[in-house]
Design an enzyme around this catalytic site. Structure first.
Site, mmCIF file in Angstrom:
data_model
loop_
_atom_site.group_PDB
_atom_site.id
_atom_site.type_symbol
_atom_site.label_atom_id
_atom_site.label_comp_id
_atom_site.label_asym_id
_atom_site.label_seq_id
_atom_site.Cartn_x
_atom_site.Cartn_y
_atom_site.Cartn_z
ATOM 1 N N THR A 15 52.704 5.879 -19.648
ATOM 2 C CA THR A 15 51.788 6.249 -18.482
ATOM 3 C C THR A 15 51.803 7.985 -18.618
ATOM 4 O OG1 THR A 15 52.937 6.416 -16.193
ATOM 5 C CG2 THR A 15 52.360 3.801 -17.730
ATOM 6 N N ASP A 16 49.910 8.062 -17.826
ATOM 7 C CA ASP A 16 49.660 9.412 -17.426
ATOM 8 C C ASP A 16 49.711 9.362 -15.430
ATOM 9 O OD1 ASP A 16 47.105 7.461 -16.522
ATOM 10 O OD2 ASP A 16 46.007 8.033 -17.611
ATOM 11 N N ALA A 17 48.389 10.678 -15.868
ATOM 12 C CA ALA A 17 49.142 11.075 -14.234
ATOM 13 C C ALA A 17 48.079 9.318 -13.097
ATOM 14 C CB ALA A 17 47.823 12.482 -13.678
ATOM 15 N N TYR A 18 47.056 8.978 -13.895
ATOM 16 C CA TYR A 18 46.896 7.498 -12.716
ATOM 17 C C TYR A 18 47.913 6.326 -12.713
ATOM 18 C CZ TYR A 18 42.877 10.891 -13.548
ATOM 19 O OH TYR A 18 41.995 12.587 -13.461
#
Length: 128
Positions: A15-18
């Site tokens: 995943t990314d930061a979100y």
């Protein structure tokens, strides 16, 4: 030819930061799906490399991102071959959630390279 179906649970590293799946994670899952498809269909890529110096790189990728998966969701990667010739193979790869929701669909084109040159008899490896 048999179809491949792999299931993954989305991890933090996907995943990314979100906390939604980073677009590159889908490509990694697709690679695993293609390797699984090859093994299910009797093609041992490690042996091909070690014994015949054959590798099968991706040369073209058409991908459509429809919806993002999120942390800890289960995704399913389905892999089929939709075309193969003596010069290339095209895999159709569809990634869905467990409930069938479409996330990503791609066509991935690969070729056979033996001793640094494009093979002109890839069909002999992929078979019928």
């Amino acid at each position: 030819m048999k179809s491949s179906k792999l299931t993954f649970k989305v991890q933090y590293s996907d995943t990314d930061a979100y906390k939604v799946v980073w677009h590159g994670s889908y490509l990694r899952w697709m690679e695993a799906g293609r390797v699984d498809w090859l093994y299910l269909n009797g093609i041992d890529i490690k042996k091909l490399d070690e014994e015949q110096n054959i590798v099968m790189p991706v040369v073209d990728l058409k991908i459509r991102y429809v919806k993002s998966a999120k942390l800890l969701e289960e995704v399913i990667v389905k892999t089929n071959v939709i075309e193969y010739t003596n010069l290339h193979v095209i895999f159709e790869q569809i990634i869905t959630l467990k409930d069938g929701t479409l996330l990503t669909k791609a066509e991935v084109k690969g070729v056979g390279i033996q001793n640094g040159k494009i093979m002109k008899n890839l069909k002999s490896i992929i078979g019928e």
